[in-house]
Design a protein around this motif. Sequence first.
Motif, PDB file in Angstrom:
ATOM      1  N   ASP A   1      -0.434  -2.912  17.073  1.00 35.21           N
ATOM      2  CA  ASP A   1      -1.882  -2.748  16.943  1.00 35.21           C
ATOM      3  C   ASP A   1      -2.242  -2.041  15.648  1.00 35.21           C
ATOM      4  N   TYR A   2      -1.563  -0.929  15.365  1.00 29.08           N
ATOM      5  CA  TYR A   2      -1.892  -0.085  14.216  1.00 29.08           C
ATOM      6  C   TYR A   2      -1.710  -0.810  12.883  1.00 29.08           C
ATOM      7  N   GLY A   3      -0.617  -1.533  12.734  1.00 29.47           N
ATOM      8  CA  GLY A   3      -0.330  -2.184  11.459  1.00 29.47           C
ATOM      9  C   GLY A   3      -1.467  -3.070  10.968  1.00 29.47           C
ATOM     10  N   PRO A   4      -1.911  -4.047  11.767  1.00 27.93           N
ATOM     11  CA  PRO A   4      -3.014  -4.913  11.324  1.00 27.93           C
ATOM     12  C   PRO A   4      -4.387  -4.230  11.326  1.00 27.93           C
TER      13      PRO A   4
ATOM     14  N   VAL B   1      -9.440   5.524  10.136  1.00 26.61           N
ATOM     15  CA  VAL B   1      -8.614   6.655  10.567  1.00 26.61           C
ATOM     16  C   VAL B   1      -9.472   7.713  11.232  1.00 26.61           C
ATOM     17  N   LYS B   2     -10.630   8.024  10.651  1.00 26.39           N
ATOM     18  CA  LYS B   2     -11.522   9.024  11.247  1.00 26.39           C
ATOM     19  C   LYS B   2     -12.089   8.535  12.571  1.00 26.39           C
ATOM     20  N   LYS B   3     -12.494   7.266  12.630  1.00 28.34           N
ATOM     21  CA  LYS B   3     -13.072   6.730  13.856  1.00 28.34           C
ATOM     22  C   LYS B   3     -12.067   6.748  14.997  1.00 28.34           C
ATOM     23  N   ARG B   4     -10.820   6.467  14.698  1.00 31.36           N
ATOM     24  CA  ARG B   4      -9.768   6.477  15.715  1.00 31.36           C
ATOM     25  C   ARG B   4      -9.234   7.884  15.994  1.00 31.36           C
TER      26      ARG B   4
ATOM     27  N   SER C   1      -2.698  15.734  -9.711  1.00 26.33           N
ATOM     28  CA  SER C   1      -2.749  16.117 -11.119  1.00 26.33           C
ATOM     29  C   SER C   1      -2.037  15.116 -12.017  1.00 26.33           C
ATOM     30  N   GLN C   2      -0.935  14.534 -11.522  1.00 27.89           N
ATOM     31  CA  GLN C   2      -0.108  13.704 -12.401  1.00 27.89           C
ATOM     32  C   GLN C   2      -0.509  12.241 -12.425  1.00 27.89           C
ATOM     33  N   ASP C   3      -1.423  11.802 -11.555  1.00 30.75           N
ATOM     34  CA  ASP C   3      -1.768  10.390 -11.483  1.00 30.75           C
ATOM     35  C   ASP C   3      -3.282  10.183 -11.483  1.00 30.75           C
ATOM     36  N   PRO C   4      -3.776   9.217 -12.254  1.00 33.38           N
ATOM     37  CA  PRO C   4      -5.224   8.940 -12.269  1.00 33.38           C
ATOM     38  C   PRO C   4      -5.634   8.043 -11.102  1.00 33.38           C
ATOM     39  N   HIS C   5      -5.329   8.479  -9.878  1.00 36.85           N
ATOM     40  CA  HIS C   5      -5.578   7.673  -8.691  1.00 36.85           C
ATOM     41  C   HIS C   5      -6.298   8.499  -7.631  1.00 36.85           C
ATOM     42  N   VAL C   6      -6.910   7.808  -6.676  1.00 37.03           N
ATOM     43  CA  VAL C   6      -7.562   8.445  -5.532  1.00 37.03           C
ATOM     44  C   VAL C   6      -6.801   8.051  -4.277  1.00 37.03           C
ATOM     45  N   SER C   7      -6.535   9.028  -3.402  1.00 35.14           N
ATOM     46  CA  SER C   7      -5.740   8.732  -2.208  1.00 35.14           C
ATOM     47  C   SER C   7      -6.058   9.694  -1.083  1.00 35.14           C
ATOM     48  N   PHE C   8      -5.564   9.341   0.111  1.00 38.90           N
ATOM     49  CA  PHE C   8      -5.547  10.263   1.243  1.00 38.90           C
ATOM     50  C   PHE C   8      -4.323   9.949   2.091  1.00 38.90           C
ATOM     51  N   TYR C   9      -3.968  10.895   2.973  1.00 39.65           N
ATOM     52  CA  TYR C   9      -2.769  10.773   3.795  1.00 39.65           C
ATOM     53  C   TYR C   9      -3.126  10.869   5.280  1.00 39.65           C
ATOM     54  N   HIS C  10      -2.517  10.012   6.084  1.00 42.73           N
ATOM     55  CA  HIS C  10      -2.653  10.144   7.529  1.00 42.73           C
ATOM     56  C   HIS C  10      -1.347   9.725   8.190  1.00 42.73           C
ATOM     57  N   PHE C  11      -1.160  10.160   9.434  1.00 45.44           N
ATOM     58  CA  PHE C  11       0.090   9.914  10.145  1.00 45.44           C
ATOM     59  C   PHE C  11       0.022   8.622  10.957  1.00 45.44           C
TER      60      PHE C  11
ATOM     61  N   GLU D   1       0.268   7.278   2.500  1.00 39.97           N
ATOM     62  CA  GLU D   1      -0.707   7.640   1.478  1.00 39.97           C
ATOM     63  C   GLU D   1      -1.339   6.349   0.992  1.00 39.97           C
ATOM     64  N   CYS D   2      -2.640   6.184   1.217  1.00 43.49           N
ATOM     65  CA  CYS D   2      -3.378   5.007   0.766  1.00 43.49           C
ATOM     66  C   CYS D   2      -3.968   5.331  -0.605  1.00 43.49           C
ATOM     67  N   ILE D   3      -3.616   4.534  -1.618  1.00 42.91           N
ATOM     68  CA  ILE D   3      -3.901   4.878  -3.009  1.00 42.91           C
ATOM     69  C   ILE D   3      -4.679   3.770  -3.701  1.00 42.91           C
ATOM     70  N   ALA D   4      -5.712   4.147  -4.431  1.00 41.31           N
ATOM     71  CA  ALA D   4      -6.433   3.223  -5.312  1.00 41.31           C
ATOM     72  C   ALA D   4      -6.279   3.714  -6.743  1.00 41.31           C
TER      73      ALA D   4
END
Length: 313
Positions: free
Chosen positions: A21-24, A228-231, A243-253, A261-264
């Motif tokens: 369920d989680y993967g898709p 992630v927040k809704k669930r 600091s080392q990467d020009p990217h935006v991300s967040f982490y969840h379990f 880590e989902c990264i754009a």
Amino acid sequence: MDIIGLGYMGFEATDLEAWRDYGPSVMGFAIGKNPESDPDSLYFRIDDRRHRFAFHPGKVDRLAYLGWEAKGRMQFKAACQTFTDAGVEFTVGDADLCEKRGVKELIRFFDPVGFRHELFYGQKWLPDSFVPGRRHGGYLADKRGLGHVVLMTPEFPPELEHFLINIMGFHWYGSGAGKGKTGFFRSKLNTSTSHDIAYGHAPGRMGIQHVGMFVGSLRDVGETYDIVKKRELQMMMTLGQHSQDPHVSFYHFNPSGFAFECIAESEPWHDDGFELNPEKMSVWGHELVGPILGPSVKTPEEVGDPEFTAKKA
């Protein structure tokens, strides 16, 4: 070694239905087709490769293997010779194992701290075949690999860095801004990201800490964040920029207790030309709202590879 990056990862998992369920629905993965000889596992696609993640039934949630992609057959053979010359033990994957992985050839070996690795070339793929499990802009994988992984090791001996740098040919990127002993490494042919693998020293503990994956746009990060927040899934860190990467991300379990880590990419990564020594881990955001080490990090006796343990005994 002419290694592109991480081609695939394999895990043992205690709850495959949670992943189904989680993967898709959370990550936008597509469920892949099982090899005929492995009907009980769960395979996920994130691009046109046959699979990038495999989850096998297990009694404990643990990383089972990491698959590194050699550029081609000649580079694979050269890598095998490098291992032989360096005295690194490896086993050759038989036809059944190669079919499970969907590759031409592979070898299996351990790093000095007990994680199992595989080296392969020629993974099966089909152009324009990936369909995400939910509305999703897709992952930046294809020729650059699936992303990066951070592992925790109970020991951090000099042999580990020697193995990664002098034998596998990875670039040393730095130790980051975290506390304690850490090391970040980038495969030889990776020009897109700062690291493919990192190790953190955690005395008495072992396991996978997180996997970082690049998505197609900031919208993909934001929509995953909302899901992630809704669930009410446990987060590790909120949205932010390292600091080392020009990217935006967040982490969840995830259901196996390690983090994604989902990264754009806000702009393409480029080598800074010198070793970074950040004052702090992130320039904004990344508020710590959960544990740094999730339940996937346990004792070596719980999550270590039995074959490696037997060799050390």
